[in-house]
Design a protein around this motif. Sequence first.
Motif, PDB file in Angstrom:
ATOM      1  N   UNK A   3      27.821  43.129  26.498  1.00 27.25           N
ATOM      2  CA  UNK A   3      27.861  41.726  26.585  1.00 27.25           C
ATOM      3  C   UNK A   3      28.614  41.290  25.175  1.00 27.25           C
ATOM      4  N   UNK A   4      27.864  41.703  24.256  1.00 27.27           N
ATOM      5  CA  UNK A   4      28.238  41.212  22.868  1.00 27.27           C
ATOM      6  C   UNK A   4      29.458  41.146  22.546  1.00 27.27           C
ATOM      7  N   UNK A   5      30.268  42.581  23.011  1.00 28.69           N
ATOM      8  CA  UNK A   5      31.636  42.475  22.541  1.00 28.69           C
ATOM      9  C   UNK A   5      32.535  42.550  23.647  1.00 28.69           C
ATOM     10  N   UNK A   6      32.280  42.033  24.854  1.00 25.01           N
ATOM     11  CA  UNK A   6      33.088  42.097  26.077  1.00 25.01           C
ATOM     12  C   UNK A   6      33.990  40.914  25.933  1.00 25.01           C
ATOM     13  N   UNK A   7      35.170  40.681  26.698  1.00 23.63           N
ATOM     14  CA  UNK A   7      35.900  39.664  26.680  1.00 23.63           C
ATOM     15  C   UNK A   7      35.153  38.550  27.683  1.00 23.63           C
ATOM     16  N   UNK A   8      35.529  37.367  27.632  1.00 26.44           N
ATOM     17  CA  UNK A   8      34.708  36.317  28.203  1.00 26.44           C
ATOM     18  C   UNK A   8      34.469  36.774  29.682  1.00 26.44           C
ATOM     19  N   UNK A   9      35.837  36.781  30.259  1.00 26.33           N
ATOM     20  CA  UNK A   9      36.222  36.978  31.743  1.00 26.33           C
ATOM     21  C   UNK A   9      37.340  37.828  31.937  1.00 26.33           C
ATOM     22  N   UNK A  10      36.808  39.048  32.715  1.00 24.12           N
ATOM     23  CA  UNK A  10      37.777  39.847  33.194  1.00 24.12           C
ATOM     24  C   UNK A  10      38.066  40.089  34.766  1.00 24.12           C
ATOM     25  N   UNK A  11      38.895  39.686  35.272  1.00 26.24           N
ATOM     26  CA  UNK A  11      39.264  40.117  36.551  1.00 26.24           C
ATOM     27  C   UNK A  11      40.126  41.280  36.843  1.00 26.24           C
ATOM     28  N   UNK A  12      39.535  42.408  37.650  1.00 29.25           N
ATOM     29  CA  UNK A  12      40.167  43.609  37.845  1.00 29.25           C
ATOM     30  C   UNK A  12      40.464  43.642  39.044  1.00 29.25           C
ATOM     31  N   UNK A  13      41.762  43.838  39.439  1.00 27.36           N
ATOM     32  CA  UNK A  13      42.194  43.883  40.938  1.00 27.36           C
ATOM     33  C   UNK A  13      41.344  43.284  41.921  1.00 27.36           C
ATOM     34  N   UNK A  14      41.312  41.903  41.836  1.00 28.15           N
ATOM     35  CA  UNK A  14      40.266  40.978  42.789  1.00 28.15           C
ATOM     36  C   UNK A  14      41.063  40.383  43.754  1.00 28.15           C
ATOM     37  N   UNK A  15      40.673  41.004  44.968  1.00 31.28           N
ATOM     38  CA  UNK A  15      41.036  40.018  46.272  1.00 31.28           C
ATOM     39  C   UNK A  15      39.860  39.593  47.061  1.00 31.28           C
ATOM     40  N   UNK A  16      40.158  38.365  47.238  1.00 31.33           N
ATOM     41  CA  UNK A  16      39.316  37.644  47.927  1.00 31.33           C
ATOM     42  C   UNK A  16      39.707  37.070  49.568  1.00 31.33           C
ATOM     43  N   UNK A  17      38.946  37.440  50.442  1.00 31.26           N
ATOM     44  CA  UNK A  17      39.415  37.218  51.739  1.00 31.26           C
ATOM     45  C   UNK A  17      38.630  36.397  52.776  1.00 31.26           C
ATOM     46  N   UNK A  18      38.609  35.403  53.193  1.00 33.17           N
ATOM     47  CA  UNK A  18      37.472  34.568  53.920  1.00 33.17           C
ATOM     48  C   UNK A  18      37.573  34.923  55.566  1.00 33.17           C
ATOM     49  N   UNK A  19      36.708  34.725  56.037  1.00 34.37           N
ATOM     50  CA  UNK A  19      36.610  35.206  57.421  1.00 34.37           C
ATOM     51  C   UNK A  19      37.628  34.154  58.265  1.00 34.37           C
ATOM     52  N   UNK A  20      38.259  34.777  59.255  1.00 36.58           N
ATOM     53  CA  UNK A  20      39.270  34.128  60.228  1.00 36.58           C
ATOM     54  C   UNK A  20      40.498  33.763  59.163  1.00 36.58           C
ATOM     55  N   UNK A  21      40.730  33.943  58.044  1.00 41.61           N
ATOM     56  CA  UNK A  21      41.906  33.457  57.287  1.00 41.61           C
ATOM     57  C   UNK A  21      43.100  34.486  57.312  1.00 41.61           C
ATOM     58  N   UNK A  22      44.085  34.177  57.747  1.00 40.59           N
ATOM     59  CA  UNK A  22      45.260  35.372  57.869  1.00 40.59           C
ATOM     60  C   UNK A  22      45.660  35.866  56.706  1.00 40.59           C
ATOM     61  N   UNK A  23      45.321  35.230  55.556  1.00 40.64           N
ATOM     62  CA  UNK A  23      45.787  35.844  54.299  1.00 40.64           C
ATOM     63  C   UNK A  23      44.747  35.801  53.192  1.00 40.64           C
ATOM     64  N   UNK A  24      44.826  36.593  52.292  1.00 38.01           N
ATOM     65  CA  UNK A  24      43.611  36.759  50.930  1.00 38.01           C
ATOM     66  C   UNK A  24      43.892  35.276  50.373  1.00 38.01           C
TER      67      UNK A  24
END
Length: 579
Positions: A3-24
């Motif tokens: 954590x001391x040397x990590x970037x602040x925020x990293x998104x790595x191939x993030x996909x979010x899909x909600x229930x009943x939603x036709x698309x992510x």
Amino acid sequence: MSGAHAPAVVFDAVTVRYADSPAPALRSASFVVEEGELAVVAGRTGAGKSTLLGAVNGTVPHFTGGHLSGRVTVAGLDTRTHRPRDLADVVGVVRQDPLAGFVTDTVEEELAYTLEQLAVAPTAMRRRVEEVLDVLGIADLRDAPLSDLSGGQQQRVAIGSVLTAGPRVLVLDEPTSALDPAGAEEVLATLSRLVHDLGLTVVVSEHRLERIVGLADHLLLVHDDGTVTDGEPAALLATAPLAPPVVHLGRWAGWDPLPLTVRAARREARDLRTALETSTPPPGPAVPAPPAAAPVLLEGLGISVRHGDVTAVDGIDLGLAGGEVVALMGRNGSGKSSLLWALHGTGPRSAGAVEVRAGDTTVDPSRESPAQRRRHVGLVPQSAGDLLYLATVDAECRQADHEARAPAGTARGHLDRLAPGIPGDRHPRDLSEGQRLALVVAVQLTAAPDVLLLDEPTRGLDYPAKEALTRLLRRLAEDGAAVLVATHDVEFAAGVADRAVVMAGGAVVADGRARDVLCDSPAFAPQVAKVLSPQRLLTVAEVRRAFAAPPSADGARDLGGAGGGAGGSAPYPVLGGRR
């Protein structure tokens, strides 16, 4: 990675899909926000910006539900294994409406509340509270009741309430959407100071890019399909469909590098201002004569509104003629909303009279039934969703038709023109901010009122949505309606208004042609006016017309009527997001 040397925020191939939603909501998003950066998240209304922000501290999906694939790490901590409570001292989150999130009564108590929940020792708590008061410049407000603060002050207290926990990342969701220009500048100056003086990482979602993009180190563009493009702001905005007026002006003028601030654009605009000196007509009278056939559809005389010991509106006279769009402007707390509700007839009125034309006679809307009032004057409040109470979009539209005694399908027709493609079985609370606004406007228009009042209608709307709202309001005015819009959005006012009324301390301090009122005000002047001053131009569209129009005999060019939107390299698409 520690954590001391990590970037602040990293998104790595993030996909979010909600229930009943036709698309992510997010699709294969990958990017890195380094420590000490100010990253701005931009995108269309409903594109997935709030989902991205929620994923930073794990509320997506731990609290919201849905499924997240890929990996999000914050300061080296994986949100799959560290729930939001585990990240409370790593990520601070500030919501849109600070007052709704306060849990105490005074500034100092609110700053200490987070530390109490974290079981911080009293001596350390006192030190941290004092440090935050000094950093944010609000030490003189320590004993002030939160409800008495201005919008900008409340937002700074909200920021302070999360800063006391010592987070390394600060996440804000449209922190200036409800603020006047001066309040917005206070908040954004605070964020810039936190980044540059304390090395904090700030991730902020904002629709009004003209306010913040000049401060940004990093831009995250969330596209309609949920994908994310990230990079340096000027490089992305060179082709991005969402861009502030100063960027559209730079694109049209061919400036390189592309300016992101008024200061940079003004330096580039020397030749343009010189060319415009002989290309634009002199400004007209301060208040243009209304068309001879334009009736006064609503008139308020001596309107006063008191809330307890506070005088919110102090003896205002205001008339609205058919065929005009009037922008009502002023600082937070100047009395705009109180005046709108008093004119509508549903808000308190301590003194004065309101008359609305009803055929060959006039009526006082406060003495009419809701059904009768709706046919004469409609009101779209700040929280438009408060007027929606049924389970589906179709049910709201059917109820609007029934209450207005309009043919079946009238409300749905208005909605489809404003925001096409909204599923009829969708619950109103599941719509985007822009879509909810479109639904409420459609409900109000179903009764066909001659006067329409709107209170901060652009909160939560992106540039294309505001362009569509501009076209709608201009079309209503062309059909003979009177429109009054209370707004802090100077760019929206520049594109839509014929006339501008400015309030301060419950009184009217300016009332005149929008071009003159806006250009003469350092607080309410739009970007184009600031860049091209002393030329009195409000929008990029006006600049384009100035060079496209043939010169008259005296060398001046006709700019056409007021308004015209932001303009730019391509036209904007349609608005998508009671009674």
